[in-house]
Design an enzyme around this catalytic site. Structure first.
Site, PDB file in Angstrom:
ATOM      1  N   SER A 158       0.819  -1.199   0.000  1.00 38.10           N
ATOM      2  CA  SER A 158       0.000   0.000   0.000  1.00 38.10           C
ATOM      3  C   SER A 158       0.865   1.266   0.000  1.00 38.10           C
ATOM      4  O   SER A 158       1.762   1.400  -0.829  1.00 38.10           O
ATOM      5  CB  SER A 158      -0.945  -0.041   1.210  1.00 38.10           C
ATOM      6  OG  SER A 158      -1.968   0.914   1.087  1.00 38.10           O
ATOM      7  N   ASP A 359      -8.292  -6.423  -4.982  1.00 37.76           N
ATOM      8  CA  ASP A 359      -8.036  -5.130  -4.357  1.00 37.76           C
ATOM      9  C   ASP A 359      -8.748  -4.025  -5.129  1.00 37.76           C
ATOM     10  O   ASP A 359      -8.736  -4.016  -6.358  1.00 37.76           O
ATOM     11  CB  ASP A 359      -6.525  -4.864  -4.337  1.00 37.76           C
ATOM     12  CG  ASP A 359      -6.158  -3.611  -3.552  1.00 37.76           C
ATOM     13  OD1 ASP A 359      -7.005  -3.115  -2.791  1.00 37.76           O
ATOM     14  OD2 ASP A 359      -5.013  -3.142  -3.697  1.00 37.76           O
ATOM     15  N   HIS A 419      -6.050  -6.522  -0.964  1.00 38.65           N
ATOM     16  CA  HIS A 419      -4.967  -5.575  -0.709  1.00 38.65           C
ATOM     17  C   HIS A 419      -3.852  -6.201   0.130  1.00 38.65           C
ATOM     18  O   HIS A 419      -2.675  -5.953  -0.110  1.00 38.65           O
ATOM     19  CB  HIS A 419      -5.559  -4.368   0.019  1.00 38.65           C
ATOM     20  CG  HIS A 419      -4.687  -3.162   0.046  1.00 38.65           C
ATOM     21  ND1 HIS A 419      -4.294  -2.489  -1.089  1.00 38.65           N
ATOM     22  CD2 HIS A 419      -4.133  -2.477   1.088  1.00 38.65           C
ATOM     23  CE1 HIS A 419      -3.540  -1.442  -0.755  1.00 38.65           C
ATOM     24  NE2 HIS A 419      -3.433  -1.424   0.556  1.00 38.65           N
TER      25      HIS A 419
END
Length: 440
Positions: A158, A359, A419
């Site tokens: 991320s 994601d 994610h």
């Protein structure tokens, strides 16, 4: 005196059981604080690799950087994703410690057990994040000189990927100057916020093709995304951050609360529309910081883990400054670092991009868009390659991922993962790690 105490503490190998939290089976550990700027303290936690086939000196060192910014690697990455123990303090079968030594760092300053003594101690951009990390790495590799020759990889997730790219570039320069001694072997950018605008602009099409938006919803999301694009074009990045938050609200309203981290899940609270008087920064933090600070994880970190570590200052709470970390970086959120990735590739640094199929916040469509636009001389050849399927390690014959690689660049498409890939597809993530560090 404080410096001497720091050196003494960091030279100790911490073992044993404290308040119910025992040392992971077979693991040797170390941890310490580094004051990276006056009043700005960063915490790191090292697990030495534990393999029946090799000694730790024969295995790589992987530093893990969490997202947010404000998400804790020593907490979430360690106990929820790749560390030797899970949140219930049971051995993790897919821990990366069987393949590499793991260095978790709570960054930026104020994240996890890291802390700032005063308001100006927080980072406001990735340049400061990178310079802080260079201080920590210089300290670490001086202290742990046996790791200087071991292949060192930076893995990230991320916003951690955005930070990892900037850190990798500064580290490459520092190694060339001789100011940091380490064997930097590559960086891996997982579901990374490298080109925020490409992510936001592809939310609508991605959700539409997965039947999570109808025609009206697609129009609403695309219109909101266009507003973000206009603000970025004007270099008004704080306004772009505010409009990013608005676009997320439009997504939530039109999908009945889709989970930004995995589209097959739904937000526990349904639509997270802002409460009266709530700032867009607070709303963004609620969406992207709070999921990394669940009550059970916070209780673990501020309870038995804190007691085991025994060096956390009394006035420091794990995650206590997370929202401030997040808010201080608000002007940096929507700035891309694609040019940094280009510089890394041109410098010969091994770069891997990996992304989860499910994601949303950093959807694969958006990742592919900025990758295809890289200026690196190898990208035309990379783009012409067909990908290669990888079997799911748990289900031979079933495709678990695709990948392709050209020279010093690789891309992994991880199926059935959101994610947080190591949480969703632990065996596949471990296989990918082995391939990247050339053990498979």
């Amino acid at each position: 005196m404080a410096l001497l105490l720091s050196v003494i503490l960091s030279s100790i190998i911490y073992k044993g059981s404290v308040s119910g939290l025992s040392e992971p089976p077979g693991c040797t550990e170390a941890w310490d604080y580094v004051e990276v700027r006056p009043g700005a303290h960063m915490f790191w936690w090292l697990y030495y690799a534990e393999s029946q086939a090799a000694q730790y000196k024969d295995l790589p060192l992987v530093m893990w950087l969490q997202g947010g910014p404000g998400g804790s690697g020593t907490g979430f990455g360690n106990f929820e994703e790749i560390g030797p123990l899970n949140r219930d303090l049971q051995p993790r079968k897919t821990s990366w410690v069987q393949t590499a030594s793991l260095l978790f760092v709570d960054n930026p300053v104020g994240t996890g057990f890291s802390y700032a003594e005063r308001p100006d101690g927080f980072a406001t951009d990735v340049a400061t994040v990178a310079s802080d990390m260079l201080v920590l790495l210089r300290h670490f590799f001086t202290l742990k000189s046996d790791f200087q020759s071991i292949p060192f990889y930076i893995f990230s997730e991320s916003y951690g990927g955005k930070m990892a790219a900037a850190i990798s570039l500064e580290l490459t320069k520092a190694i060339a100057k001789g100011s940091v001694k380490c064997n930097f072997a590559g960086v891996a950018l997982g579901d990374s916020w490298i080109s925020p605008l490409d992510s936001v602009m592809t939310w609508g099409p991605y959700l539409y093709t997965t039947s999570l938006l109808d025609d009206y919803g697609l129009a609403d999301v695309n219109n909101a995304a266009q507003q973000v694009k206009q603000a970025v074009a004007k270099q008004d990045f704080l306004k772009a951050t505010e409009l990013w938050s608005v676009t997320e609200s439009v997504v939530e309203q039109n999908t009945n609360g889709v989970n930004f981290y995995n589209i097959l899940k739904q937000e526990e609270d349904g639509k997270l529309g802002s409460s009266e008087g709530e700032s867009f920064i607070s709303l963004l933090a609620r969406r992207h910081i709070y999921p990394l600070h669940s009550q059970s994880l916070s209780e673990l970190m501020n309870g038995s883990v804190r007691k085991k570590l025994a060096i956390i200052p009394q006035n420091v709470t794990w995650g206590g400054q997370a929202e401030e970390v997040f808010s201080k970086m608000a002007g940096d959120f929507m700035k891309p670092v694609v040019d940094v990735v280009d510089q890394l590739l041109t410098a010969g640094v091994n770069v891997t991009v990996y992304n989860g199929q499910l994601d949303l916040i950093v959807d694969t469509m958006g990742q592919e868009m900025w990758v295809k636009q890289l200026k690196w001389e190898g990208i035309p050849s990379f783009n012409k390659l067909r990908w290669t399927p990888l079997d799911d390690p748990v289900s031979p014959g079933i495709t678990g991922a695709f990948y392709k690689t050209y020279k010093n660049f690789a891309f992994y498409w991880i199926l059935k993962a959101g994610h947080m890939i190591p949480s969703d597809q632990g065996p596949m993530a471990l296989q990918m790690l082995k391939m990247i560090v050339h053990q498979d």
